[in-house]
Design an enzyme around this catalytic site. Structure first.
Site, mmCIF file in Angstrom:
data_model
loop_
_atom_site.group_PDB
_atom_site.id
_atom_site.type_symbol
_atom_site.label_atom_id
_atom_site.label_comp_id
_atom_site.label_asym_id
_atom_site.label_seq_id
_atom_site.Cartn_x
_atom_site.Cartn_y
_atom_site.Cartn_z
ATOM 1 N N ASP A 1 3.261 -56.247 48.730
ATOM 2 C CA ASP A 1 3.827 -54.914 48.502
ATOM 3 C C ASP A 1 3.541 -54.488 47.067
ATOM 4 O O ASP A 1 3.683 -55.277 46.126
ATOM 5 C CB ASP A 1 5.339 -54.923 48.755
ATOM 6 C CG ASP A 1 5.928 -53.528 48.707
ATOM 7 O OD1 ASP A 1 6.370 -53.116 47.619
ATOM 8 O OD2 ASP A 1 5.947 -52.843 49.742
ATOM 9 N N ILE A 2 3.117 -53.234 46.895
ATOM 10 C CA ILE A 2 2.830 -52.710 45.549
ATOM 11 C C ILE A 2 4.156 -52.419 44.846
ATOM 12 O O ILE A 2 5.011 -51.711 45.389
ATOM 13 C CB ILE A 2 1.982 -51.436 45.619
ATOM 14 C CG1 ILE A 2 0.687 -51.697 46.404
ATOM 15 C CG2 ILE A 2 1.663 -50.929 44.229
ATOM 16 C CD1 ILE A 2 -0.156 -50.462 46.604
ATOM 17 N N GLU B 1 2.652 -48.828 51.474
ATOM 18 C CA GLU B 1 2.061 -49.610 50.387
ATOM 19 C C GLU B 1 2.127 -51.096 50.689
ATOM 20 O O GLU B 1 2.098 -51.919 49.778
ATOM 21 C CB GLU B 1 2.785 -49.303 49.060
ATOM 22 C CG GLU B 1 4.225 -49.773 48.984
ATOM 23 C CD GLU B 1 5.236 -48.718 49.447
ATOM 24 O OE1 GLU B 1 6.383 -48.796 49.026
ATOM 25 O OE2 GLU B 1 4.867 -47.826 50.233
#
Length: 671
Positions: free
Chosen positions: A540-541, A583
């Site tokens: 996950d960003i 994301e």
């Protein structure tokens, strides 16, 4: 060309280039004399006269009137303003819109300037110092130099306006085409004619701002509504139009769109008074498909009209493909009796060359002949090219192209009528070909419905006899099934392409969530069956919402694409990378234990931090970072759902411990 297709950036570039290179004021107006781009700095005479109401009115009236006159012309106009200064007016006409570039101001000689001062000093109450300042700033340029400068300015003006227009137009076309392809990629295999109409309606209403539309199909001498959408749906839902009415027949006869806004034209069709205009588009002539599209209360530019026409061709192709697919389904059992058995047909669809050679071999064998060729029409050109040969060196005909009506095969393709000849010399006044044993041959069009897709040629009976009508009947019957198989092969190729699109994320070109879930379930079953382990990573960003809020979604999309490439470069060929959320990414690592997965994840995390170079302006962090959660089958879960849950929990721990970290799932630290 409407104003939306004119880039103010390109117009400003013209204005700045003219002022910078020619050293004169430049401004750009529309055809009504309205200012679009003003000059960067007016000359002294303008500034002085602008201080008086009378001077402002004189110059405003001069520019408005002269610009409107220049917009009606094609060439450069040179006119004198109220101050005696010369200006050139350059019109640019492009697709119904006119722009006018005004360049100046200058005098032919200083005597003209002094005449202006002598004539207007009292009127404008010029002071001695003002006259002295004006005299030092007045621009003098002889007529020939003005013509030469204005000529080159004209070329620059036209070039930049056209390139700017084409750039914006092609970007819009590209965006629309991309959207249409994305819609087509979601067309299911069991799509109906109603589904095709719905697809076309969505494109027209949302991409072309169409008010209302109706699709029509033939019913005897009438065209009846089979689909309606838009604001006037209730009004146009059950329309019946006579095909021989002049407004409808004109579109069919000329096979081109027509726009009507004269009430008499569509009142004669029995249309409601709520309808102010109609745009008629012929769709096609397939027996089971659509025939006509009408847009109501909608105006289109020339560019949009062409795009809608292209869309109609696509819809006609889909409609024909649907009809061909239905025909193919009905006749599959019959194909087996002609040595195209169902069990082998799928392999042939996957390998078109196998299908081509199988069809030709069967035709030659049925007719007891030695030679033959299979020719198919190339998409877009209509030219015939050789796909398979029998008894002929294939390298001799590899690059052969035959146009419609050219030679015997071209004539059979164009006229779509089979030909049998007992003697080519007598029937076609052609000499017998030296590399053929007999002068007899058969040439049969390959047809699906009303569409001719190619030609099948057979020659040289093994016995040396001429071909009989019975031979023609047999091969003609076989050609009907062969045509369906060929069309089915094309449909299969299209279906495979759409299947590929259905499992791919359009932004990053990675696998999508749907494919990831299927592949994860398969890996669970495979690893369980063979007593293997594998690891699952969820990435996950960090702070991606903040990035989107500060930099905008286009910048966010660019980050997603760059990050996808970085992660993909760090993986093995057997690993599966997918985008499973906005994301969020996931990696399936077959035959990988937790320690190995942790090593790869850390390599990915470091690569993202190092290679995602800063391109943002407002996002407060110096680096783009990711957090990663890992779990391993079967120790952390033996079902896909449990593995995803545990990897997600490990990811959450990474987030809670400061982000930019990799955590593995540990039961004792679960929360």
């Amino acid at each position: 060309m409407t104003i939306e297709y004119i880039s103010l950036e390109h117009l400003t570039a013209v204005q700045q280039a003219v002022e910078g290179l020619a050293g004169i004021d430049a401004a750009i107006y529309d055809s009504e004399g309205r200012l679009l781009i003003d000059s960067s700095g007016k000359k002294a005479v303008f500034r002085l006269l602008d201080t008086t109401e009378e001077g402002q009115h004189e110059f405003r009236s001069f520019l408005e009137e002269t610009v409107q006159k220049a917009a009606l012309r094609k060439d450069i106009t040179i006119e004198k303003d109220p101050a005696g200064q010369q200006h050139f007016f350059i019109p640019c006409h492009l697709n119904g819109t006119t722009l006018v570039l005004v360049g100046g101001a200058f005098y032919y000689s200083m005597s003209e300037f002094h005449d202006f001062i002598a004539r207007t000093t009292y009127q404008h109450r010029f002071l001695t110092q003002q006259i002295k300042d004006l005299s030092s700033q007045a621009v003098v340029m002889d007529y020939e130099k003005i013509r030469r400068v204005s000529f080159f300015v004209q070329k620059l003006f036209h070039s930049i306006v056209r390139s700017g227009h084409e750039n914006r137009l092609y970007r819009k076309k590209y965006s629309r085409a991309k959207t249409v392809l994305r819609l087509l990629s979601h067309v299911e295999g069991d799509v109906s004619h109603q589904g095709i109409c719905t697809l076309m309606s969505d494109v027209l209403i949302y991409l072309f701002n169409v008010d209302s539309l109706a699709c029509f199909a033939a019913d005897g001498d009438m065209l009846k509504t089979v689909y309606a959408a838009g604001r006037l749906k209730g009004t146009i839902d059950n329309l019946s139009l006579r095909r021989d009415s002049w407004t409808i027949s004109k579109a069919f006869d000329q096979n081109t769109p027509f726009f009507y806004d004269n009430p008499i034209d569509f009142r004669n069709l029995g249309l409601s008074e709520a309808i102010e205009s109609i745009y008629i588009f012929p769709v096609g002539s397939s027996a089971a498909g659509l025939h006509l599209l009408i847009l109501f209360n909608t105006r289109l530019s020339q560019e949009d009209e062409q795009e809608v026409s292209d869309l109609c061709h696509i819809v006609n192709f889909l409609s024909d493909s649907l009809t061909a697919r239905n025909d193919y389904s009905r006749k599959m059992k019959e194909v087996s009796s002609l040595n195209l058995a169902t069990s082998g047909l799928k392999l042939m669809f996957e390998k078109p060359d196998v299908l081509y050679n199988s069809i030709l071999d069967t035709a030659v064998r049925l007719s007891k002949a030695e030679k033959g060729s299979l020719m198919l029409a190339e998409n877009g050109t209509g030219e015939l090219s050789v796909k398979a040969v029998k008894g002929i060196n294939k390298w001799l005909v590899q690059d052969l192209r035959i146009g419609p009506g050219e030679g015997i095969a071209g004539r059979v393709f164009r006229e779509s009528v089979p030909v049998i000849s007992k003697n080519i010399e007598n029937d076609f006044s052609l000499r017998k070909r030296p590399n053929y044993k007999t002068p007899s041959f058969i040439s049969i069009p390959l047809k699906v419905g009303e569409e001719t897709i190619g030609v099948l040629n057979i020659s040289d009976k093994i016995s040396g006899e001429v071909f009989a009508e019975e031979d023609l009947a047999m091969i003609y019957h076989f050609a009907n099934y062969a045509s369906i198989a060929l069309k089915g092969s094309r449909y299969y190729s299209l279906a495979e392409q759409m299947k590929e699109l259905s499992i791919t994320d359009s932004l990053t070109d990675l696998y999508n969530r749907r494919y990831f879930q299927d592949r994860l379930s398969e890996e669970v079953d495979r690893s369980d069956r063979h007593k293997l382990n594998f690891s699952l990573c969820i990435i996950d960003i960090d702070d991606f919402k903040l990035f989107n809020d500060t930099e905008g979604h286009p910048a966010g999309d660019d980050v997603l694409k760059r990050l996808a490439r970085i992660i993909n470069d760090a993986l093995r060929a057997i690993d599966v990378l997918a985008r499973i959320g906005g994301e969020e990414f996931a990696i399936i690592m077959p035959q990988t234990d937790k320690d190995e997965a942790y090593f790869v994840a850390e390599r990915i995390r470091s690569a993202v931090k190092e290679k995602m170079t800063r391109t943002w302006k407002f996002y407060p962090k110096d680096n783009i970072t990711v957090s990663i959660g890992i779990c391993t089958f079967p120790v952390d879960g033996d079902r896909a759902k449990r593995l995803i849950s545990n990897a997600d929990k490990a990811l959450y721990r990474a987030k809670m411990n400061g982000k930019d970290r990799t955590f593995t799932w540990e039961e004792k630290t679960a929360f």
